[in-house]
Design a protein around this motif. Structure first.
Motif, short mmCIF file in Angstrom:
data_model
loop_
_atom_site.label_atom_id
_atom_site.label_comp_id
_atom_site.label_asym_id
_atom_site.label_seq_id
_atom_site.Cartn_x
_atom_site.Cartn_y
_atom_site.Cartn_z
N PRO A 73 0.83 -1.21 0.00
CA PRO A 73 0.00 0.00 0.00
C PRO A 73 0.86 1.26 0.00
N TYR A 74 0.22 2.38 -0.33
CA TYR A 74 0.90 3.68 -0.16
C TYR A 74 0.83 4.11 1.29
N PHE A 75 -0.33 3.91 1.91
CA PHE A 75 -0.54 4.22 3.32
C PHE A 75 -1.33 3.08 3.96
N VAL A 76 -1.24 2.97 5.28
CA VAL A 76 -2.06 2.00 6.01
C VAL A 76 -2.68 2.69 7.23
N VAL A 77 -3.82 2.16 7.65
CA VAL A 77 -4.49 2.63 8.87
C VAL A 77 -3.98 1.80 10.04
N ARG A 78 -3.57 2.48 11.10
CA ARG A 78 -3.06 1.76 12.27
C ARG A 78 -3.77 2.22 13.54
N ASN A 79 -4.01 1.26 14.42
CA ASN A 79 -4.53 1.53 15.76
C ASN A 79 -5.83 2.36 15.73
N ALA A 80 -6.74 1.98 14.86
CA ALA A 80 -8.01 2.71 14.76
C ALA A 80 -8.89 2.41 15.96
N ALA A 81 -9.42 3.47 16.58
CA ALA A 81 -10.35 3.35 17.71
C ALA A 81 -11.51 4.30 17.46
N ILE A 82 -12.73 3.76 17.44
CA ILE A 82 -13.93 4.56 17.16
C ILE A 82 -14.93 4.31 18.27
N ILE B 30 -8.24 5.82 4.28
CA ILE B 30 -7.19 6.72 3.78
C ILE B 30 -7.26 6.71 2.27
N LYS B 31 -7.32 7.91 1.69
CA LYS B 31 -7.36 8.06 0.22
C LYS B 31 -6.02 8.60 -0.25
N THR B 32 -5.39 7.88 -1.18
CA THR B 32 -4.13 8.30 -1.79
C THR B 32 -4.43 9.09 -3.06
N ILE C 233 -3.39 17.81 7.27
CA ILE C 233 -2.63 16.92 8.16
C ILE C 233 -1.15 17.20 7.93
N THR C 234 -0.58 18.03 8.75
CA THR C 234 0.79 18.49 8.53
C THR C 234 1.84 17.52 9.04
N ASP C 235 1.46 16.62 9.93
CA ASP C 235 2.42 15.67 10.49
C ASP C 235 1.73 14.32 10.64
N ILE C 236 2.02 13.39 9.73
CA ILE C 236 1.32 12.10 9.76
C ILE C 236 1.83 11.19 10.88
N THR C 237 2.89 11.61 11.57
CA THR C 237 3.36 10.81 12.70
C THR C 237 2.50 11.03 13.94
N VAL C 238 1.65 12.05 13.89
CA VAL C 238 0.75 12.35 15.01
C VAL C 238 -0.61 11.70 14.72
N ILE D 288 -1.60 7.12 10.83
CA ILE D 288 -1.36 6.90 9.40
C ILE D 288 0.06 6.37 9.24
N GLY D 289 0.18 5.21 8.62
CA GLY D 289 1.50 4.66 8.33
C GLY D 289 1.83 4.84 6.87
N LYS D 290 2.91 5.54 6.56
CA LYS D 290 3.33 5.71 5.17
C LYS D 290 4.23 4.55 4.78
N VAL D 291 3.84 3.85 3.72
CA VAL D 291 4.57 2.66 3.30
C VAL D 291 5.39 2.91 2.04
N SER D 292 4.80 3.63 1.07
CA SER D 292 5.45 3.82 -0.23
C SER D 292 5.50 5.30 -0.59
N ASP D 293 6.59 5.70 -1.20
CA ASP D 293 6.73 7.08 -1.69
C ASP D 293 6.10 7.21 -3.07
N GLY D 294 6.01 8.43 -3.53
CA GLY D 294 5.56 8.67 -4.90
C GLY D 294 4.18 9.25 -5.03
N ARG D 295 3.34 9.12 -4.00
CA ARG D 295 2.00 9.68 -4.04
C ARG D 295 1.67 10.34 -2.71
N ALA D 296 0.87 11.40 -2.80
CA ALA D 296 0.54 12.18 -1.61
C ALA D 296 -0.73 11.66 -0.94
#
Length: 226
Positions: free
Chosen positions: A119-128, A209-211, A180-185, A142-150
């Motif tokens: 994937p380009y991104f993955v969803v992690r630790n989702a709590a609703i 998550i939409k790439t 979302i300026t910092d995907i590590t948050v 948000i976990g970034k897995v692959s570069d090349g797309r925003a």
């Protein structure tokens, strides 16, 4: 002339009946190929039947594809004859990097495989969960897995059944990727529960998550909200 034609009609009907019986007596597939689409051994959450794999088998007069649709929990299943197949991940058909390499699969009885994707991104630790009686709060990373797309956006979806996604939902709230300026948050999305669901004893929710430039989204697994 009419007598000759009338003599041929019973023979033609008998031939059609024999052919029809042969078709009805064809052996049906008795084996099953099942599995899941995975990243790092974890199943990928998807839109219900939005992603398709293809199976191809050589050695038959009709060399055509066998479509296999992937469920929203990343699983799939197909009834097949025993034999050697090639499984293809269709380009542009999932929320991951294109991989046109086919996977050799030998089906013998009930066969289980994993189909790896990146994937380009993955969803992690989702709590609703509910925030009071009329609101909903979703928190996830948000976990970034692959570069090349925003990152284009993230969305919280709600629906009456466990089949809930961008097409099947009764309400949604999206956050633009630019916000979302910092995907590590961890990201938090708040939603007022739609009126169509406030009277329900339970409903379902999930985040996605939409790439940018990719049609399908990647999802968390649905959560039952009571």
């Amino acid at each position: 002339m009419n007598r000759i034609l009338s003599l041929h009609i019973p023979a033609l009907l008998l031939l059609a009946l024999v052919i029809g019986c042969k078709k009805d007596n064809y052996e049906k597939p008795s084996s099953t190929l099942s599995g899941k689409v995975v990243y790092e051994k974890d199943a990928i959450g998807l839109r219900s039947n939005g992603v398709q794999l293809e199976l191809w088998q050589k050695g038959f007069e009709l060399f055509t594809k066998i479509p296999v649709y992937v469920a929203q929990d990343g699983t799939f299943s197909a009834s097949l004859f025993d034999g050697a197949y090639k499984l293809v991940r269709l380009p542009g058909n999932g929320p991951w990097v294109n991989n046109t390499d086919s996977i050799d699969v030998t089906v013998s009885g009930n066969t289980v495989i994993d189909v790896p994707v990146q994937p380009y991104f993955v969803v992690r630790n989702a709590a609703i969960s509910k925030a009071g009686s009329t609101a909903l709060t979703a928190t996830f990373s948000i976990g970034k897995v692959s570069d090349g797309r925003a990152l284009e956006s993230v969305t919280l979806f709600v629906g009456k059944t466990s089949i809930v996604d961008a097409v099947n939902n009764l309400g949604s709230v999206a956050v633009n990727g630019a916000d979302i300026t910092d995907i590590t948050v961890p990201v938090t999305i708040n939603m007022n529960i739609p009126g169509s669901l406030t009277g329900q004893s339970f409903f379902y929710a999930r985040v996605s998550i939409k790439t940018a430039g990719v049609a399908e989204q990647i999802y968390s697994q649905p959560v039952k909200i009571e």
